[in-house]
Design an enzyme around this catalytic site. Structure first.
Site, PDB file in Angstrom:
ATOM      1  N   ALA A 157      29.810 -35.202   8.626  1.00 50.48           N
ATOM      2  CA  ALA A 157      29.696 -36.423   9.437  1.00 50.48           C
ATOM      3  C   ALA A 157      30.505 -36.210  10.706  1.00 50.48           C
ATOM      4  O   ALA A 157      31.654 -35.753  10.645  1.00 50.48           O
ATOM      5  CB  ALA A 157      30.254 -37.614   8.666  1.00 50.48           C
ATOM      6  N   LYS A 158      29.912 -36.541  11.829  1.00 48.13           N
ATOM      7  CA  LYS A 158      30.664 -36.478  13.079  1.00 48.13           C
ATOM      8  C   LYS A 158      31.283 -37.862  13.274  1.00 48.13           C
ATOM      9  O   LYS A 158      30.694 -38.745  13.909  1.00 48.13           O
ATOM     10  CB  LYS A 158      29.738 -36.084  14.243  1.00 48.13           C
ATOM     11  CG  LYS A 158      30.478 -35.715  15.509  1.00 48.13           C
ATOM     12  CD  LYS A 158      29.544 -35.039  16.491  1.00 48.13           C
ATOM     13  CE  LYS A 158      30.168 -34.899  17.865  1.00 48.13           C
ATOM     14  NZ  LYS A 158      31.384 -34.108  17.922  1.00 48.13           N
ATOM     15  N   ALA A 159      32.431 -38.033  12.632  1.00 50.03           N
ATOM     16  CA  ALA A 159      33.070 -39.356  12.580  1.00 50.03           C
ATOM     17  C   ALA A 159      34.374 -39.327  13.362  1.00 50.03           C
ATOM     18  O   ALA A 159      35.092 -38.315  13.351  1.00 50.03           O
ATOM     19  CB  ALA A 159      33.339 -39.733  11.131  1.00 50.03           C
TER      20      ALA A 159
END
Ligand code: PMP
Length: 306
Positions: A157-159
């Protein structure tokens, strides 16, 4: 438009840059609850085009799914809004930042009661690691900070919250005089840079860590696979021990911001002969030929700004 000027798409409407604000008690500010993307738009001879827009939108929605965020817009609406943001700001070459975050309403760790807000900004942004980096390469270190262990922070996840780890990696390296840091994963294998994937070349073969090595599955990384294979090169995903970095013939970073950046020094040890390598340069040149529309867009990677 440069950073600080122009219009930002915010929950479906364009607002002036200065008016794109959140409440200081928005959930995202306290708990890092955002998902985001980074894209670049490049100018060709006639038109500008965004590189791999669909792949970035897919990853944004995947990141949102991992964090149970219900996106209030369809992928088609979001995709259109990204193109419109570039158009309304009259940008020919730019960096684009679409994102979604948990907004204002309820305090406490559980995010589910807060609204999901969305925004897209775009501005001119040159070479991420400096103009010289792309030609001459960068000097990096292996930082003592590790990437998150499996089953802690989902690396796919690009969080927003993941970037606290990236900040530690980057600050550690920059304060010590390097241009960027490379982190190992929980098991001690090479993972990635603070905002880039990494590749090594040894005896003509390109290797990169697998997605299980706590990396972000980079879209430039995927493009490197396709480009390298088209150039007839062998490229494989493999666990990489730290010391393999020192005895590689070539090492390079890939990423939307860093593009294809050669690494010429690691922990003060020269990579190969200390200059960007031939395979790195071939991959880099082929990458720029695609994004700048000098070769045919065989894979439909360009979304043209009409
Ligand atoms: N790893 C990290 C941690 C990143 O932030 C980025 C930049 N998005 C990358 C790798 C490269 O990914 P991409 O090629 O999709 O930009």
């Amino acid at each position: 438009m440069t950073f600080g000027q122009g219009k930002i798409w915010y929950d479906g409407k364009f607002v002036d840059w200065k008016d794109a604000n959140v409440h200081i008690l928005a959930h995202v500010i306290h708990y890092g609850s955002s998902v985001f993307e980074s894209l670049r738009c490049y100018k060709g001879d006639k038109r500008s085009a965004i590189f791999r827009l669909d792949a970035h939108i897919d990853r944004l929605y995947d990141s949102a799914k991992i964090y149970r965020m219900d996106m209030p817009f369809t992928k088609e609406e979001f995709t259109r809004a990204v193109i419109d943001t570039v158009k309304i700001n009259k940008l020919q070459e730019c960096y684009i930042r679409p994102f979604a975050f948990r907004g204002y309403g309820h305090m406490g760790v559980n995010p589910l009661k807060n609204p999901v807000n969305c925004a897209i900004a775009a501005w001119k942004w040159g070479a991420y690691l400096g103009e010289e980096a792309l030609e001459k390469g960068v000097s990096v270190c292996v930082t003592s900070w590790r990437r998150p262990a499996p089953n802690t922070f989902p690396a796919l996840a690009k969080a927003g919250g993941n970037y606290l780890n990236s900040q530690l990696i980057a600050m550690d390296a920059i304060e010590a005089g390097y241009e960027e840091g490379i982190a190992l994963d929980y098991f001690g294998h090479v993972s990635e840079g603070s905002g880039e994937n990494i590749f090594i070349v040894r005896n003509g073969v390109i290797y990169t860590p697998p997605t299980s090595a706590s990396i972000l599955a980079g879209i430039t990384r995927h493009s490197v696979f396709v480009i390298a294979r088209e150039l007839g090169m062998r490229i494989e995903q493999h666990d990489i021990p730290r010391e393999a970095l020192y005895i590689s013939d070539e090492v390079f970073f890939s990423g939307t911001a860093a593009e294809i950046t050669p690494i010429t020094m690691i922990d003060h040890i020269k990579v190969g002969d200390g200059a960007p390598g031939e395979i790195t340069k071939k991959v880099r040149d082929a990458f720029y030929d695609i994004v700048r529309q000098k070769t045919e867009d065989k894979h439909g990677w360009l979304a043209y700004i009409d």
